[in-house]
Design an enzyme around this catalytic site. Structure first.
Site, mmCIF file in Angstrom:
data_model
loop_
_atom_site.group_PDB
_atom_site.id
_atom_site.type_symbol
_atom_site.label_atom_id
_atom_site.label_comp_id
_atom_site.label_asym_id
_atom_site.label_seq_id
_atom_site.Cartn_x
_atom_site.Cartn_y
_atom_site.Cartn_z
ATOM 1 N N HIS A 19 0.837 -1.212 0.000
ATOM 2 C CA HIS A 19 0.000 0.000 0.000
ATOM 3 C C HIS A 19 0.864 1.250 0.000
ATOM 4 O O HIS A 19 2.051 1.195 0.310
ATOM 5 C CB HIS A 19 -0.977 0.044 1.188
ATOM 6 C CG HIS A 19 -0.334 0.044 2.540
ATOM 7 N ND1 HIS A 19 -0.070 -1.108 3.244
ATOM 8 C CD2 HIS A 19 0.090 1.060 3.336
ATOM 9 C CE1 HIS A 19 0.470 -0.802 4.411
ATOM 10 N NE2 HIS A 19 0.600 0.511 4.496
ATOM 11 N N HIS A 43 3.993 7.134 3.766
ATOM 12 C CA HIS A 43 4.937 6.028 3.597
ATOM 13 C C HIS A 43 4.461 5.099 2.482
ATOM 14 O O HIS A 43 3.321 5.178 2.036
ATOM 15 C CB HIS A 43 5.153 5.243 4.897
ATOM 16 C CG HIS A 43 3.947 4.522 5.440
ATOM 17 N ND1 HIS A 43 3.106 5.075 6.375
ATOM 18 C CD2 HIS A 43 3.464 3.292 5.201
ATOM 19 C CE1 HIS A 43 2.156 4.202 6.684
ATOM 20 N NE2 HIS A 43 2.338 3.108 5.974
ATOM 21 N N GLU A 92 7.672 1.070 5.022
ATOM 22 C CA GLU A 92 7.148 0.021 5.892
ATOM 23 C C GLU A 92 7.402 -1.313 5.199
ATOM 24 O O GLU A 92 7.152 -1.445 3.997
ATOM 25 C CB GLU A 92 5.632 0.243 6.089
ATOM 26 C CG GLU A 92 4.964 -0.800 6.965
ATOM 27 C CD GLU A 92 3.456 -0.547 7.155
ATOM 28 O OE1 GLU A 92 2.863 0.218 6.364
ATOM 29 O OE2 GLU A 92 2.896 -1.118 8.105
HETATM 30 CO CO CO Z 1 1.161 1.334 6.298
#
Ligand code: CO
Length: 134
Positions: free
Chosen positions: A7, A79, A130
Site C-alpha cells: 500500500h 509512507h 514500511e
Molecule cells: Co502502512
C-alpha cells in the site's frame, strides 16, 4: 528481497473528508474506519485492482503522524509499504548494511494483522518505508 507494493499511505487531517474524496470523487471502494491504538492512528483502506491506499488520521495524544500533518496541513504521502517473505531476515540484512530501523527494531503487528517494521527515511531516498511480512 522486495515483493509487492502492499500500500501507499496518505496522512489526512480529516478522515471523513479524505474517505469522501476516494469514495465519492474517485469512485473507489473505501473500507470503514478502524482505530489502531497501538499505532496512534485510525486507518481506512481503499482497495485498488493492484494495490491499496491507506488513509491515516491521528488517534490520541502523541500520534506518530501529528508532526507530519503540522508540516503538511492538507495531508500528504506518508509512507510506502513493501511486502517481504521473511521480515526478520530482511531486517537483519538491512541492519548489517547500516540501515536504521525505527523504534526498538522488533516487528509490531500492523493494520493487516501481520508483522511490520518501519525504516528510517534518511536511508531510503527520503521516504518512510514500511516492510510487511507477506
Ligand atoms: Co502502512
Amino acid at each position: 528481497m522486495l515483493g509487492r507494493l502492499n500500500h501507499v499511505a496518505i496522512a489526512v487531517p480529516d478522515m471523513e473528508a479524505g474517505a469522501a474524496v476516494y469514495r465519492d470523487l474517485l469512485g473507489a471502494h473505501v473500507s470503514d474506519k478502524v482505530a489502531q491504538p497501538d499505532h496512534g492512528v485510525s486507518t481506512v483502506f481503499i482497495e485498488l485492482p493492484n494495490t491499496k491506499i491507506e488513509l491515516l488520521e491521528p488517534l490520541g495524544e502523541g500520534s506518530p503522524i501529528a508532526k507530519f500533518l503540522e508540516r503538511n496541513p492538507n495531508g500528504g504521502i506518508h509512507h510506502v509499504c513493501y511486502e517481504v517473505d521473511d521480515i526478520i531476515a530482511a531486517r537483519d540484512r538491512l541492519v548489517a548494511e547500516g540501515a536504521h530501523i525505527l523504534g526498538d527494531g522488533e516487528p509490531k503487528i500492523g493494520a493487516h494483522g501481520k508483522p511490520v517494521l518501519f525504516l528510517h527515511p534518511k536511508d531510503f531516498c527520503g521516504t518512510l518505508v514500511e516492510l510487511e511480512q507477506a
